[in-house]
Write a protein that holds these residues in place. Structure first.
Motif, PDB file in Angstrom:
ATOM      1  N   ARG A   1       0.831  -1.204   0.000  1.00 56.84           N
ATOM      2  CA  ARG A   1       0.000   0.000   0.000  1.00 56.84           C
ATOM      3  C   ARG A   1       0.863   1.251   0.000  1.00 56.84           C
ATOM      4  O   ARG A   1       0.509   2.267  -0.615  1.00 56.84           O
ATOM      5  CB  ARG A   1      -0.933   0.001   1.229  1.00 56.84           C
ATOM      6  CG  ARG A   1      -1.959   1.120   1.177  1.00 56.84           C
ATOM      7  CD  ARG A   1      -2.856   0.919  -0.018  1.00 56.84           C
ATOM      8  NE  ARG A   1      -3.766   2.049  -0.218  1.00 56.84           N
ATOM      9  CZ  ARG A   1      -3.505   3.107  -0.969  1.00 56.84           C
ATOM     10  NH1 ARG A   1      -2.356   3.199  -1.610  1.00 56.84           N
ATOM     11  NH2 ARG A   1      -4.377   4.075  -1.102  1.00 56.84           N
TER      12      ARG A   1
ATOM     13  N   TRP B   1      -2.546  -1.686  -4.638  1.00 60.04           N
ATOM     14  CA  TRP B   1      -3.627  -2.267  -3.832  1.00 60.04           C
ATOM     15  C   TRP B   1      -4.747  -2.693  -4.761  1.00 60.04           C
ATOM     16  O   TRP B   1      -5.035  -1.972  -5.711  1.00 60.04           O
ATOM     17  CB  TRP B   1      -4.126  -1.241  -2.807  1.00 60.04           C
ATOM     18  CG  TRP B   1      -5.050  -1.843  -1.808  1.00 60.04           C
ATOM     19  CD1 TRP B   1      -6.412  -1.715  -1.741  1.00 60.04           C
ATOM     20  CD2 TRP B   1      -4.683  -2.679  -0.720  1.00 60.04           C
ATOM     21  NE1 TRP B   1      -6.912  -2.419  -0.697  1.00 60.04           N
ATOM     22  CE2 TRP B   1      -5.871  -3.026  -0.044  1.00 60.04           C
ATOM     23  CE3 TRP B   1      -3.470  -3.193  -0.250  1.00 60.04           C
ATOM     24  CZ2 TRP B   1      -5.876  -3.849   1.071  1.00 60.04           C
ATOM     25  CZ3 TRP B   1      -3.485  -4.000   0.859  1.00 60.04           C
ATOM     26  CH2 TRP B   1      -4.675  -4.311   1.508  1.00 60.04           C
ATOM     27  N   PRO B   2      -5.347  -3.864  -4.584  1.00 58.82           N
ATOM     28  CA  PRO B   2      -5.155  -4.748  -3.439  1.00 58.82           C
ATOM     29  C   PRO B   2      -3.912  -5.637  -3.510  1.00 58.82           C
ATOM     30  O   PRO B   2      -3.426  -6.065  -2.477  1.00 58.82           O
ATOM     31  CB  PRO B   2      -6.421  -5.615  -3.434  1.00 58.82           C
ATOM     32  CG  PRO B   2      -6.860  -5.624  -4.856  1.00 58.82           C
ATOM     33  CD  PRO B   2      -6.480  -4.303  -5.441  1.00 58.82           C
TER      34      PRO B   2
END
Length: 329
Positions: A132, A137-138
């Motif tokens: 992150r 992300w994810p």
């Protein structure tokens, strides 16, 4: 008889009289013709040019200028993030770091196998936070891959003992980096995307494996005392750094607080006050470095509550292992 003025100057005295040209321009409508209903100012009045309304919407009150006078509006500024990219996580993530550090210290006092539970939690938050922090992300596959590398290192350390920790950690990192390279061959993005994914996954894998330093330290001749001293020092330094103080003063206060905690925990664990203060100071420095790395982002609460929580402890784990063995020997 021919009128000479008609041929020489284009003047016809019998033509209807034309209105005189006004010194002020007649407003030009959006339909392409002059607006004959506009009210013109008196000749002797001061000019007060007003902005012409846009075709679809009238300009806001108090906003004129050349763009508005031509019936055009200035383009809106592009939306984007501004400000410094260095945003400290704050007190709440610092409290979570302190809680995780105290869990590590309490587990170390209970015995080496008890360190596995908070150690695995630290590895999971480290893997997620690093992706992150890099804007990915994810990234589920990369997070799971890095997390499993840390779990593999934990299992290998429990099976072999702390004396073989360097070989176990290097072997784990080498094996998982090969797996990362193989999996990147399936990446169908551009060259830049593949490079970013490769570097982020490799760095996250390395950091997650290094987080096993607390478990590795407990298996050496130094025992669990350095783990207690180092984890408490990082917890104290993170909370002290989150106190709103000037930059340099905040760093000094955090390091002094870490060294003070080392004096207390070193005397309580048998490591010694001097060695405890030295180890705690080194762990506090590494904790502040990890906190600084986690601060390199625009305000993002998810970054702060993952990387901001885990990186201070993860950065201190290798120093606790190396310095703990040196002081114990």
């Amino acid at each position: 008889m021919t009128n000479p003025y008609e041929h020489d100057y284009g003047y016809d005295p019998y033509a209807p009289e034309q209105p005189a040209q006004h010194p002020y321009p007649v407003p030009y409508s959006s339909s392409g013709s002059y607006d004959s209903t506009a009210v013109l100012p008196a000749v002797d009045a001061a000019p007060t040019p007003a902005p012409a309304p846009a075709p679809d919407a009238a300009p806001a009150p108090g906003h004129g200028g050349r763009r508005a006078a031509r019936g055009r509006t200035a383009p809106a500024a592009p939306a984007g993030r501004t400000g410094s990219p260095i945003i400290a996580p704050g007190m709440q993530p610092a409290l979570l770091t302190a809680l995780l550090g105290l869990l590590l210290a309490g587990a170390a006092m209970a015995g080496r196998p008890a360190i596995v539970a908070p150690g695995v939690l630290l590895q999971a938050v480290t893997a997620a936070g690093w992706f992150r922090l890099n804007g990915m992300w994810p990234a589920r596959q990369g997070i799971v891959l890095a997390f499993l590398a840390g779990v593999t290192a934990d299992v290998a350390l429990l099976a072999t003992g702390g004396d073989h920790a360097p070989a176990v950690l290097i072997g784990t990192v080498g094996g998982w980096l090969m797996l990362v390279l193989v999996l990147q061959l399936r990446h169908h993005g551009s060259a830049d995307e593949r490079l970013s994914s490769l570097t982020a996954t490799a760095a996250s894998t390395l950091l997650t494996v290094l987080a096993t330093g607390f478990l590795a330290t407990a298996g050496t001749s130094a025992g669990t005392d350095p783990v207690v001293v180092g984890a408490v020092a990082v917890a104290v330094a993170a909370v002290a750094r989150a106190v709103p103080l000037p930059g340099v003063v905040s760093v000094v206060v955090a390091l002094l607080a870490a060294a003070g905690s080392g004096i207390a925990t070193g005397g309580a664990t048998g490591l010694g006050t001097g060695d405890g203060a030295l180890l705690a100071l080194a762990a506090g420095v590494c904790g502040l470095i990890g906190l600084r790395v986690a601060s390199y982002d625009f305000p993002s609460r998810f970054v702060h509550f993952t990387a901001g929580v885990a990186l201070p402890l993860t950065a201190a784990a290798p120093v606790v292992y190396v310095l703990g063995q040196a002081l114990a020997g």
